[in-house]
Every structure is written in structure tokens, then in C-alpha cells.
Design a protein around this motif. Structure first.
Motif, mmCIF file in Angstrom:
data_model
loop_
_atom_site.group_PDB
_atom_site.id
_atom_site.type_symbol
_atom_site.label_atom_id
_atom_site.label_comp_id
_atom_site.label_asym_id
_atom_site.label_seq_id
_atom_site.Cartn_x
_atom_site.Cartn_y
_atom_site.Cartn_z
ATOM 1 N N CYS A 44 0.840 -1.168 -0.009
ATOM 2 C CA CYS A 44 0.042 -0.100 -0.131
ATOM 3 C C CYS A 44 1.017 1.182 -0.015
ATOM 4 O O CYS A 44 2.096 1.234 0.331
ATOM 5 N N CYS A 72 -4.268 -2.799 10.374
ATOM 6 C CA CYS A 72 -4.242 -3.627 9.047
ATOM 7 C C CYS A 72 -2.972 -4.157 8.912
ATOM 8 O O CYS A 72 -2.073 -4.269 9.653
ATOM 9 N N TYR A 74 -0.384 -3.021 7.805
ATOM 10 C CA TYR A 74 0.616 -2.050 8.188
ATOM 11 C C TYR A 74 1.476 -2.065 9.321
ATOM 12 O O TYR A 74 2.385 -2.136 9.576
ATOM 13 N N GLU A 207 -9.525 5.245 4.436
ATOM 14 C CA GLU A 207 -8.439 4.822 4.953
ATOM 15 C C GLU A 207 -7.697 5.874 5.802
ATOM 16 O O GLU A 207 -7.408 7.115 5.253
ATOM 17 N N LYS A 289 -8.733 6.202 -0.384
ATOM 18 C CA LYS A 289 -7.775 5.202 0.259
ATOM 19 C C LYS A 289 -6.661 5.259 -0.573
ATOM 20 O O LYS A 289 -6.617 5.795 -1.545
ATOM 21 N N SER A 290 -5.606 4.649 -0.084
ATOM 22 C CA SER A 290 -4.441 4.200 -0.836
ATOM 23 C C SER A 290 -4.562 3.230 -1.647
ATOM 24 O O SER A 290 -5.576 2.108 -1.333
ATOM 25 N N CYS A 293 -5.118 -0.985 -0.592
ATOM 26 C CA CYS A 293 -5.785 -0.994 0.598
ATOM 27 C C CYS A 293 -7.060 -1.785 0.707
ATOM 28 O O CYS A 293 -8.077 -1.743 0.448
ATOM 29 N N GLU A 296 -10.580 -1.422 2.817
ATOM 30 C CA GLU A 296 -11.101 -0.369 2.197
ATOM 31 C C GLU A 296 -11.904 -0.766 0.850
ATOM 32 O O GLU A 296 -12.904 -0.303 0.269
ATOM 33 N N SER A 318 -8.704 6.594 -5.262
ATOM 34 C CA SER A 318 -7.696 5.935 -4.905
ATOM 35 C C SER A 318 -6.278 6.357 -5.219
ATOM 36 O O SER A 318 -6.003 6.813 -6.371
#
Length: 345
Positions: A44, A72, A74, A207, A289-290, A293, A296, A318
Motif C-alpha cells: 500500500c 491492518c 501496516y 483509510e 484510500k491508498s 488497501c 477499504e 484511490s
């Protein structure tokens, strides 16, 4: 670092340790270029942004990196980022405060004892209390500004916010912090606001990193403000640290018709936020969001169902390093035009 939250983080670390605090640079195209160059292509965008920030900080002389991932995938990235940086030849220590959303007090104590042998728990609790209030005050004022910046002087808000944060970093006790907050809260609310009662209202969900780091979302809120829109955003540090768990439980209870199980990170909460915005008669919802992700991506299907039920428009953005700023602005303009047409109709 996300937005202006480097101020309370720097304040806390400078008070509870005897270390020299090297602030990360503001994210630039160079940061993204570095992150992209050394990151796996499938991860991400926050992974790439934070890796780029770490490289810049190490180049400035940092030899200890503190990370607080969680919620998440991450939360599991610290080890991978550490290995990438060590393969690049950097000599440093990386400490991950939060692993897979779990915050362990004993682990925190051991980490800070390694960083600074003179670390004091009593001192840490005292300054943690001040930092908590600092974040709460920042988020309160941010919420007010977000609601009114589209109908007022943006430069005045920015000037006053910057002044307040410059004073925040120098406070020594909760009383002086509160006095500064009250003073600037009053000044900010004196800025003239020319806001109609029936203004267009838009909610921003999605996100957490992409929402809170303006560079990551191409300063989307600033663009929205240009259209004289009232902006509502739920996600900030105060929410993540102190109200997230309550909201997560409430989210499942209040959206049973759309979801039965909790999804990762804030995905379930975003379904709930979408329903809240619909019931409060907001004119539109923006989900950001990225890229890559996963939580999401899962929530988007359910958010669609919410908006279909309540007949509210929603647009999805995105973001990654190749996202076109012109494309974002064009889609925002089209979304605004569509909201206006719906209103007129």
C-alpha cells in the motif's frame, strides 16, 4: 508523519527522553520517489511514503526509528521496512510500539528504557497527559475549521493554527496548554464566516493515513473548500486513540442490514459513517484510500449499498504515486456539479 501531528509527537518524545529528536521532513515528490524505488510494488501507498520518510530521516543523522503501525497489514510492515533499510546499508535501531493493533505497556516501558536509561514512568505519564490534551485541542479546532473554511479566509485560519502550534510545543503544564487553546479557539472563531444555512455538505471517509496526510490525498479538503462546501471528517488521532473501539462496536450494531462481521482497520466504521452521513442528509460522500488497501476495497461494496438505499451520491478516490492531480480536480469538479444539479432538481 501525518499532517500536523508531528508537533505533539515531538513534544512528547523531547520531554520523556534525553534524545535529540530529528523531525521527518514534510512529504515531497522526493520522499515518494525514494519510497517507490525501494518498496515492493504490491504494498500500500502508506508503506512507500513512510519508507521514504525513514530514508530521509536516516540521511539527516537519525539512528533510532520509532514506528506505531497497527489496524491492518501496516501493523506487520515494520520488520520488512527494517530489513529493506538495513539492506541499503543503514545502521540504526527500529522500535515498533504497536504490533497488529496491540499496545503492551510493559513492552513500551522496555523500549523506552533501551532508548534512554534515565526514562521515568512518572514523567512519561505527566507529559503523556499533556500530549493527549494537545491532540484533543488540535482536533477540536480542526473540526471547526473544516466546517467553515469554505466560507471564510483560509489564510487567517492557517496563520492562527501555526501560531497556536508554535506555542503548544513550548508549554510546561496542562494549565498553560489550556490557556493557549482557549485564546486561539476564541481568535479562530472571530474569523468572519459567510456561510448560508443551506450550504452543500460533504462527508469524507476512508483509510486513515490517506485521510490525515494532506500530501497523500493531494490536499483534497483544500480543493473542496474552494467550492464553498461544509466538510465533515471523522478520522483524526483523537478518534484513533480514544474512541475507535467504541465506534467499531457501535458500527456493527447500527449497520446489521449491511454487515455482520468486522472488517480490518476502519472499513466497518466507514460503512457506519456512510450511513450516518446519509441520515444526516449530507449532499454527498467522498471515500478515499491508498492503492492496494484491502479493508477499504471490501468496504466500498457495502458503502455503495448504503448510498443506494438512501439515494445519496458517493465518489471513490484511490491514491498512489502515479495518481494525476489534474484528474482528481476534474473528478471533484464533476462531483460538485452533479450535487448542485441534484439540489436544483
Amino acid at each position: 508523519m501525518m499532517g500536523k501531528y508531528n508537533i505533539p509527537v515531538k513534544y512528547l518524545l523531547s520531554k520523556i527522553t534525553h534524545c535529540i529528536i530529528i523531525e521527518p521532513e514534510k512529504i515531497t515528490s522526493k520522499t515518494i520517489e525514494l519510497g517507490n524505488k525501494y518498496s515492493p510494488s504490491f504494498v500500500c501507498t502508506p508503506f512507500k511514503y513512510t519508507l521514504g520518510t525513514m530514508i530521509e530521516s536516516l540521511d539527516k543523522g537519525a539512528n533510532v526509528i520509532i514506528q506505531a503501525g497497527g489496524g491492518c497489514r501496516y501493523g506487520y510492515y515494520a520488520e520488512l521496512q527494517e530489513q529493506i533499510l538495513k539492506d541499503l546499508g543503514y545502521d540504526f535501531k527500529l522500535y515498533n510500539l504497536v504490533t497488529a493493533s496491540n499496545l503492551n505497556v510493559k513492552k513500551l516501558y522496555n523500549i523506552f528504557k533501551k532508548i534512554d536509561k534515565k526514562f521515568s514512568v512518572i514523567k512519561a505519564i505527566y507529559y503523556l497527559y499533556i500530549t493527549k490534551n494537545m491532540i484533543r485541542y488540535m482536533d477540536k479546532i480542526d473540526d471547526y475549521v473544516r466546517l467553515n473554511i469554505g466560507f471564510s479566509d483560509k489564510k487567517s485560519y492557517k496563520k492562527l493554527m501555526d501560531e497556536m502550534l508554535d506555542k503548544f510545543i513550548k508549554v510546561k503544564n496542562p494549565i498553560s496548554l489550556y490557556a493557549i487553546y482557549k485564546k486561539y479557539n476564541k481568535k479562530i472563531k472571530k474569523v468572519k464566516v459567510n456561510k448560508p444555512k443551506d450550504c452543500i455538505k460533504v462527508g469524507v471517509i476512508g483509510e486513515l493515513y490517506t485521510i490525515m496526510e494532506p500530501f497523500a490525498n493531494y490536499f483534497l479538503e483544500e480543493e473542496l473548500a474552494k467550492y464553498n462546501i461544509e466538510i465533515k471528517r471523522f478520522t483524526n488521532i483523537n478518534y484513533l486513540l480514544f474512541t475507535n473501539k467504541k465506534v467499531s462496536k457501535k458500527a456493527l450494531l447500527n449497520t446489521k442490514e449491511f454487515q455482520k462481521y468486522k472488517m480490518g482497520a476502519d472499513a466497518s466504521s466507514n460503512v457506519y459513517f456512510a450511513k450516518y452521513l446519509c441520515l444526516k442528509n449530507y449532499d454527498g460522500i467522498i471515500h478515499i484510500k491508498s492503492s492496494f488497501c484491502t479493508p477499504e476495497i471490501s468496504s466500498m461494496v457495502l458503502i455503495n449499498k448504503v448510498c443506494e438505499k438512501y439515494n445519496k451520491p458517493v465518489i471513490y478516490f484511490s491514491f498512489d504515486s502515479s495518481t494525476s492531480e489534474v484528474g482528481i480536480k476534474t473528478r471533484l469538479e464533476a462531483f460538485y456539479d452533479m450535487i448542485e444539479m441534484r439540489r436544483n432538481r
